[in-house]
Design a protein around this motif. Sequence first.
Motif, PDB file in Angstrom:
ATOM      1  N   GLU A 242       0.850  -1.199   0.000  1.00 35.68           N
ATOM      2  CA  GLU A 242       0.000   0.000   0.000  1.00 35.68           C
ATOM      3  C   GLU A 242       0.884   1.247   0.000  1.00 35.68           C
ATOM      4  OE1 GLU A 242      -2.632   0.010   3.298  1.00 35.68           O
ATOM      5  OE2 GLU A 242      -3.550  -1.920   2.809  1.00 35.68           O
ATOM      6  N   ARG A 243       0.553   2.188  -0.848  1.00 34.79           N
ATOM      7  CA  ARG A 243       1.269   3.465  -0.857  1.00 34.79           C
ATOM      8  C   ARG A 243       0.413   4.492  -1.580  1.00 34.79           C
ATOM      9  NH1 ARG A 243       6.119   0.934  -4.501  1.00 34.79           N
ATOM     10  NH2 ARG A 243       4.929   0.533  -6.390  1.00 34.79           N
ATOM     11  N   ASN A 244       0.855   5.732  -1.513  1.00 33.82           N
ATOM     12  CA  ASN A 244       0.138   6.764  -2.253  1.00 33.82           C
ATOM     13  C   ASN A 244       0.960   7.225  -3.450  1.00 33.82           C
ATOM     14  OD1 ASN A 244       1.793   7.791  -0.156  1.00 33.82           O
ATOM     15  ND2 ASN A 244       0.514   9.564   0.185  1.00 33.82           N
ATOM     16  N   TYR A 245       0.292   7.935  -4.350  1.00 37.05           N
ATOM     17  CA  TYR A 245       0.846   8.282  -5.654  1.00 37.05           C
ATOM     18  C   TYR A 245       0.695   9.782  -5.895  1.00 37.05           C
ATOM     19  CZ  TYR A 245       0.707   3.237  -6.199  1.00 37.05           C
ATOM     20  OH  TYR A 245       0.908   1.892  -6.010  1.00 37.05           O
ATOM     21  N   CYS A 246       1.195  10.227  -7.040  1.00 38.09           N
ATOM     22  CA  CYS A 246       1.064  11.642  -7.372  1.00 38.09           C
ATOM     23  C   CYS A 246       1.087  11.795  -8.890  1.00 38.09           C
ATOM     24  CB  CYS A 246       2.216  12.445  -6.756  1.00 38.09           C
ATOM     25  SG  CYS A 246       1.997  14.240  -6.795  1.00 38.09           S
ATOM     26  N   ASP A 332      -6.862  13.378  -8.856  1.00 40.92           N
ATOM     27  CA  ASP A 332      -7.105  12.147  -8.098  1.00 40.92           C
ATOM     28  C   ASP A 332      -6.647  10.928  -8.894  1.00 40.92           C
ATOM     29  OD1 ASP A 332      -9.124  11.570  -9.970  1.00 40.92           O
ATOM     30  OD2 ASP A 332     -10.730  12.260  -8.641  1.00 40.92           O
ATOM     31  N   LEU A 333      -6.671   9.765  -8.257  1.00 41.04           N
ATOM     32  CA  LEU A 333      -6.112   8.559  -8.869  1.00 41.04           C
ATOM     33  C   LEU A 333      -6.866   8.098 -10.124  1.00 41.04           C
ATOM     34  CD1 LEU A 333      -3.720   6.667  -8.436  1.00 41.04           C
ATOM     35  CD2 LEU A 333      -5.220   5.177  -7.097  1.00 41.04           C
ATOM     36  N   PRO A 334      -8.207   8.038 -10.109  1.00 43.76           N
ATOM     37  CA  PRO A 334      -8.897   7.645 -11.352  1.00 43.76           C
ATOM     38  C   PRO A 334      -8.575   8.577 -12.518  1.00 43.76           C
ATOM     39  CG  PRO A 334     -10.391   7.508  -9.483  1.00 43.76           C
ATOM     40  CD  PRO A 334      -9.158   8.190  -8.983  1.00 43.76           C
ATOM     41  N   THR A 335      -8.474   9.877 -12.247  1.00 47.48           N
ATOM     42  CA  THR A 335      -8.141  10.833 -13.309  1.00 47.48           C
ATOM     43  C   THR A 335      -6.715  10.618 -13.802  1.00 47.48           C
ATOM     44  OG1 THR A 335      -9.653  12.441 -12.327  1.00 47.48           O
ATOM     45  CG2 THR A 335      -8.060  13.281 -13.923  1.00 47.48           C
ATOM     46  N   MET A 336      -5.806  10.300 -12.876  1.00 47.53           N
ATOM     47  CA  MET A 336      -4.432   9.998 -13.264  1.00 47.53           C
ATOM     48  C   MET A 336      -4.391   8.822 -14.236  1.00 47.53           C
ATOM     49  SD  MET A 336      -2.623  10.480  -9.529  1.00 47.53           S
ATOM     50  CE  MET A 336      -1.146   9.565  -9.964  1.00 47.53           C
ATOM     51  N   PHE A 337      -5.132   7.778 -13.902  1.00 47.01           N
ATOM     52  CA  PHE A 337      -5.124   6.595 -14.766  1.00 47.01           C
ATOM     53  C   PHE A 337      -5.831   6.863 -16.091  1.00 47.01           C
ATOM     54  CE2 PHE A 337      -3.740   3.803 -11.279  1.00 47.01           C
ATOM     55  CZ  PHE A 337      -2.818   3.042 -11.998  1.00 47.01           C
ATOM     56  N   ALA A 338      -6.924   7.605 -16.063  1.00 49.72           N
ATOM     57  CA  ALA A 338      -7.603   7.942 -17.320  1.00 49.72           C
ATOM     58  C   ALA A 338      -6.653   8.704 -18.236  1.00 49.72           C
ATOM     59  CB  ALA A 338      -8.855   8.768 -17.026  1.00 49.72           C
TER      60      ALA A 338
END
Length: 354
Positions: A242-246, A332-338
């Motif tokens: 588990e970790r956070n991203y940017c 946010d993470l979903p937007t990063m992946f999109a």
Amino acid sequence: MVDKYVLTEIENLVSENKALFEQLHTRRVFVTGATGLIGSQIVLAFLMANEKYSLEIRITVLVRSLAKAQAIFGDDIERLQVVIGDVRDRLEVKDPIDYVIHGASVTNSLDFVQKPVDTIYTVVDGTRNVLELAKEQTIKGFVFLSSLEVYGSFEGQKDVSENDFGHLNPANARSSYSEGKRLAESLCISYAAQYHLPVKIARLCQTFGPGVDYQDNRVFAQFARSVIEKQDIILHTTGGTERNYCSIKDAIAGILHILLLGQSGEAYNVANENTLISIKDMAELVASLDASAAINVVVDLQDIQKFGYNPEVKLKLLTKKLADLGWKPTVDLPTMFAGVIESMKYSRVKHDEQ
């Protein structure tokens, strides 16, 4: 030609951080690792800020390959002072430097286990050479791009501030990157203390967004590629890390805050606290972005050493120190992946057309 999704991100970055870019008016910034993912977008942001706000920021870049730099920057390379060389060699820049962003490093995790000596020397010798160059100048700011990997691992889940350090095994070849970054940080702090250089440290979490190479082998790119190719996502671990991203956009904004507003001799975490997630849950999230709902997450346990993976960790980088400089994440993470999926699709099509 620069990826249109990258350009959109950089346009937003420059618009949202106008005051920071204006502080660099007519200054010369030296960027190492300028053809890397983050370095290249920093340079593109400076170029766009010059065009948008007539700031006349002067940009010197260190690159190993002129051809790669030309492919990334196109005609804009004429607006850069290009130094061709290896960061492990003594550096010479003919014009006075005001600011340094040092990002040159080995980044392929397989190299950490297959070429650990190269990994260490690139980080340590490279950082020493850049610091020696800065020592000969009257610089106003220097930021070293470090990594969350300096923290090592902790028992259980851990919220990690800049003063927390866990276990790191120096007898493991995979630690070449982590230990190299630790020693490079110590070099930075030592130069700040002994030579009064205004050196700051940015400890980056895993960072991604538009501009990621289609063949990138980091976990987020593997997941994105699975969606694009309509393949199941295969996990070779239980996915418990588990970790956070940017996002790259937010990370660059953080780097600029540290460079221009941070305190000399201090380290700052750069991460989006709201993106904390396990690898398994992240795989499920990315699979859910496929409209056909045909992608599954499959666990196929393997020896992690051959992939260059880190041991399982559960940590969340805390960013109050950076937030106190006025920084806040925006993606946010979903937007990063999109964004990374659309960008990788675009780069794949462009590659196929060539």
